[in-house]
Design an enzyme around this catalytic site. Structure first.
Site, mmCIF file in Angstrom:
data_model
loop_
_atom_site.group_PDB
_atom_site.id
_atom_site.type_symbol
_atom_site.label_atom_id
_atom_site.label_comp_id
_atom_site.label_asym_id
_atom_site.label_seq_id
_atom_site.Cartn_x
_atom_site.Cartn_y
_atom_site.Cartn_z
ATOM 1 N N SER A 213 0.750 -1.259 0.160
ATOM 2 C CA SER A 213 0.021 -0.114 0.120
ATOM 3 C C SER A 213 0.925 1.240 -0.030
ATOM 4 O O SER A 213 1.945 1.267 0.209
ATOM 5 C CB SER A 213 -0.940 0.262 1.174
ATOM 6 N N ASP A 214 0.139 2.097 -0.366
ATOM 7 C CA ASP A 214 1.089 3.637 -0.180
ATOM 8 C C ASP A 214 0.777 4.063 1.291
ATOM 9 O O ASP A 214 -0.164 3.104 1.774
ATOM 10 C CB ASP A 214 0.572 4.721 -1.048
ATOM 11 N N TRP A 215 1.467 4.751 1.835
ATOM 12 C CA TRP A 215 1.606 4.987 3.478
ATOM 13 C C TRP A 215 0.321 5.284 3.968
ATOM 14 O O TRP A 215 -0.454 6.477 3.471
ATOM 15 C CB TRP A 215 2.697 5.864 3.764
ATOM 16 N N GLY A 217 -2.576 3.941 3.044
ATOM 17 C CA GLY A 217 -3.474 3.928 2.100
ATOM 18 C C GLY A 217 -4.187 2.529 1.781
ATOM 19 O O GLY A 217 -4.981 2.259 1.104
#
Length: 813
Positions: A213-215, A217
């Site tokens: 995931s993006d941080w 996210g």
């Protein structure tokens, strides 16, 4: 491995590392932000110093895969110096909008350029033993409400425009990791999108790597794992751990789904050598001469000569030079957001030119400012943290920070919870002049700023998130106070955190300045008038071109356009050096003799720019994004907010496949500078293209050759761009599309063949009803060109039968 151990691998241990399992000899590995450097585990400011390379749009302008692969190799060395074995890069989203705040981090408006350079970057990085994380998958072409916005994209636009860079990075370069984007795709968060992550990426493309995931996210437990999101970042876990163990035991998700994700984490650790070298070394600041030289060379190769009436390259001998503008003495080397780092050094444009001139030959004057925020106060800040939200009780921790900007990614102090803390930050400021000083305050949560006990800015009662700190911080609040030169004052910020978005991010920023006025403007113009040559260093900065915030328009910030026009009126030998992360309009273009676009070229910025201005280096860049005459000409400026910036949580990609130059040709709009444009200090002669197979049945590839000669007196580089124009079709297609290119470096008198290949996909469009790429039977025109508006020759080939390449994943029924 027990179920609990497998699940433990599926979220980070902390902000930058994975979970280790000592019982089984499974080490942790460290990740680092990229893509124009390896910052390591520090904050976005300060931290261990690192090499700053040219940003993505600059690498895109180089059109040079070999150079980008070389930079990837150097970045692997940089990542290792920070103890990192995975770099969060490259960014391969498409420059759909001219005002996307993160355009600087992306390569191009065109999927062919982006895919080719992404493949080179990943290849170079992973040859160096560091894993690439291709991001952001997919549909993150704007920073407005990016953590919640749904990018509504049809199958054809996805397959033809937005997915090819990811496909190439995975299938051709073998990327070790892919990062899901924050946004939703057609209503579903990409971190929960089974068609995207499972059906397309893992099944259709055969991706064996890891999806992270993006941080912050990732928003759920079962849906993310079921979709194919392997790693939740950062840690410690929010949605996995005990929740996921319970879900498996309840039968809400199969144990095999967890095992597959855990295998992918282990495979990544193995691929980057984690088992062979399990210890994560301490971060080091290693300033390598080889990296310095590479950054300088790459910076020059990325610079685009937009206009030149013969004044460039400059002859500096015996001539006085005025270096004017807000970017003359300030090194604008990178964009803002997660890509920024603490560089080893930063060479300003004036410094780069000063090293080539004699004493008193070069004089400077800013004339105007271009900052979005008040210039940062120098600090240091002494911070007292309280365990209560109202600045009462004992100080639970004291911190010292070197700058007037402080960020915390995790807890501010180990002993306090986010909901329970407040802090008081104090510094001292000594004015250099007696005047009205403007203070600016940005914070992620309510705050106020006091100067010698007087409240100058107060946003405790009406604080709201705005356009700073990834949309978590307020729009800068300002206040004015009269200060006396030499009399030191205390500057205090009182702050309480409020979580504004899903990002668990805290920050305060204090700026102060005496604004420049008409006097500074007039002095700069007079300096130009009194000099033989005037160079205006204009543009933007990482405050404007930044993650988390789109641009307000395409005009140069502040009074820069006015300054350029005034300088040009005062000095007939005016050259403009732009540094931006994307297009700008140029109302003064016909009044100046030359314009170069230098982007954000990394820590050697001033030297690279000086090399091109003086002819020590060729301006090797070509535009990988169209520069329009006005914002209204761009593809997404339709007058309908649903197309851009979005409405009611949705942004509709109604431009379809007509992105960038495809749009301008369809609409019959002449751009200011077309896609692929860039001038040289030498001249080139082109011969007509030739093909080895005038009839093509879809098997194998067609090889196209274009012979190019350097007919000038200097060495130079040329980019041969190969476009394919289709016959009449059953669907609306662009007039032509870039399908291959070659970057040539030629000595005077040298002749070289540009050799390019085209497969069946180069002649195809995506048929959503048939869920297939289709190349229709008929005659196609191959156009060799120096830009989308500068054809140099063409040849026809015949596709002898309909060619159909079926795909499996389908996004819309």
């Amino acid at each position: 491995m027990t179920l609990e151990e497998q699940v433990s691998l599926l979220a980070g241990a902390d902000f930058w590392t994975t979970v280790a399992i000592p019982r089984l000899g499974i080490p942790a590995i460290k990740l680092s932000d990229g893509p124009n450097g390896a910052r390591g585990g520090g904050s976005l400011i300060g931290g261990v110093k690192a090499a700053s390379f040219p940003v993505g749009i600059a690498l895109g302008a180089s059109w040079n895969p070999a150079l980008v692969e070389e930079i990837g190799g150097a970045l692997a060395e940089e990542a290792r110096s920070k103890g990192a074995s995975v770099l969060l890069a490259p960014t391969v989203n498409i420059q759909r909008s001219a005002v996307n705040g993160r355009n600087f981090e992306c390569y191009s408006e065109d999927p062919c350029v982006t895919a080719t350079l992404a493949t080179a970057y990943v290849t170079g990085l992973q040859k160096g033993g560091v894993g690439a994380t291709v991001k952001h998958f997919v549909g993150n072409e704007s920073e407005i409400q990016r953590t919640t916005m749904s990018s509504d994209i049809d199958d054809r636009a996805l397959r033809e425009i937005y997915l090819p860079p990811f496909e190439a990075a995975v299938k051709t370069a073998g990327a070790f990791a892919v990062m899901s984007s924050y946004n939703r795709l057609n209503g579903t968060f990409t971190s929960e999108h089974k068609t995207l992550l499972g059906d397309l990426l893992k099944d259709e493309w055969g991706f064996t790597g890891l999806v992270m995931s993006d941080w912050f996210g990732s928003h759920s437990t079962v849906p993310t794992v079921e979709a194919g999101l392997d790693l939740e970042m950062p840690g410690p876990t929010r949605d996995r751990g005990d929740k996921l163990v319970a879900a498996v035991r309840a039968g809400d998700i199969t144990a095999e789904k967890v095992r597959d994700a855990a295998r992918r984490v282990l495979r990544l650790i193995e691929r980057v050598g984690g088992f062979e070298a399990p210890d994560i070394p301490a971060e080091q600041a290693i300033d390598k001469p080889t990296h310095r030289a590479l950054i300088r060379r790459a910076g020059a190769e990325a610079i685009v000569l937009l206009k030149n009436d013969g004044i460039l390259p400059l002859d500096l001998s015996g001539r006085t030079i005025a270096a004017i503008g807000p970017n003359a003495e300030t090194a604008q080397i990178m964009g803002g957001g997660s890509a920024q780092l603490n560089p080893h050094y930063a060479i300003s444009p004036a410094s780069g030119l000063r090293s080539l001139t004699s004493e008193n030959q070069l004089r400077t004057g800013a004339g105007v400012t271009a900052n979005r925020l008040m210039p940062l106060i120098s600090g240091p800040f002494e911070v007292d943290v309280y365990g209560r939200p109202d600045l009462t009780g004992p100080v639970v921790e004291h911190q010292s920070h070197p700058l007037g900007e402080v960020m915390w990614f995790n807890a501010v102090a180990p002993s306090v919870a986010d909901a329970d803390f407040s802090l008081r930050a104090t510094t001292r400021f000594t004015p250099s002049e007696t005047a009205e000083h403007v203070f600016g305050l940005v914070s992620v949560g309510p705050s106020r700023l006091l100067v010698d006990g007087r409240t100058v800015v107060d946003i405790r009662d009406h604080w709201a998130p705005g356009d700073n700190y990834f949309e978590c911080g307020n729009r800068e609040a300002r206040g004015t106070i009269a200060l006396e030169a030499g009399r030191t004052v205390d500057v205090v910020v009182e702050y309480r955190f409020v979580q504004a978005t899903a990002l668990n991010f805290k920050a305060i920023r204090v700026g102060v300045a005496v604004p420049l006025g008409d006097k500074a403007f007039a002095e700069a113009v007079e300096l130009a008038r009194a000099s033989d040559i005037a160079i205006v260093y204009a543009g933007r900065s990482g405050e404007w071109d930044t993650e988390g915030n789109d641009l307000p328009g395409l005009d140069l910030p502040g009074r820069q356009d006015e300054l350029i026009a005034a300088v040009a009126a005062a000095n007939a030998n005016t050259v403009v050096v732009l540094q931006t992360g994307g297009p700008v309009v140029m109302p003064w273009l016909d009044k100046v003799r030359a314009v170069i676009e230098a982007w954000y070229p990394g820590q050697e910025a001033g030297n690279a720019i000086a090399d091109v201005l003086t002819g020590a280096a060729e301006p090797g860049g070509r535009l990988a994004q169209t520069f329009p005459h006005r914002l209204a000409d761009t593809p997404v400026e339709t007058g309908d907010s649903l197309t851009y910036p979005g409405r009611d949580g949705h942004v509709a990609y109604r431009d379809g496949v007509f992105v960038g130059y495809r749009h301008y040709e369809k609409a019959g709009i002449e751009p200011l500078f077309p896609f692929g444009h860039g001038l040289s200090y030498t001249s080139f002669d082109w011969q007509a293209p030739t093909v080895d197979r005038p009839n093509f049945d879809g098997e194998g590839v067609i090889t196209v050759r274009v012979r190019v000669s350097n007919s000038g007196a200097r060495p130079g580089s040329e980019v041969v761009q190969l476009y394919v124009a289709p016959p009449a079709s059953r669907v609306e297609r662009p007039a032509k599309e870039l399908r291959a290119f070659a970057k040539l470096h030629l000595a005077p008198g040298e002749t070289v063949d540009a050799t390019m290949t085209l497969s069946a996909r180069a002649f195809s469009y995506f048929d959503a009803e048939r869920n297939a790429f289709v190349a229709e039977k008929g005659r196609y025109r191959l156009i060799a060109a120096a830009s989308s508006a500068a054809p140099r020759g063409g040849i026809d080939i015949e596709v002898t039968r309909e060619i159909v390449e079926g795909v499996r994943a389908r996004f819309q029924d």
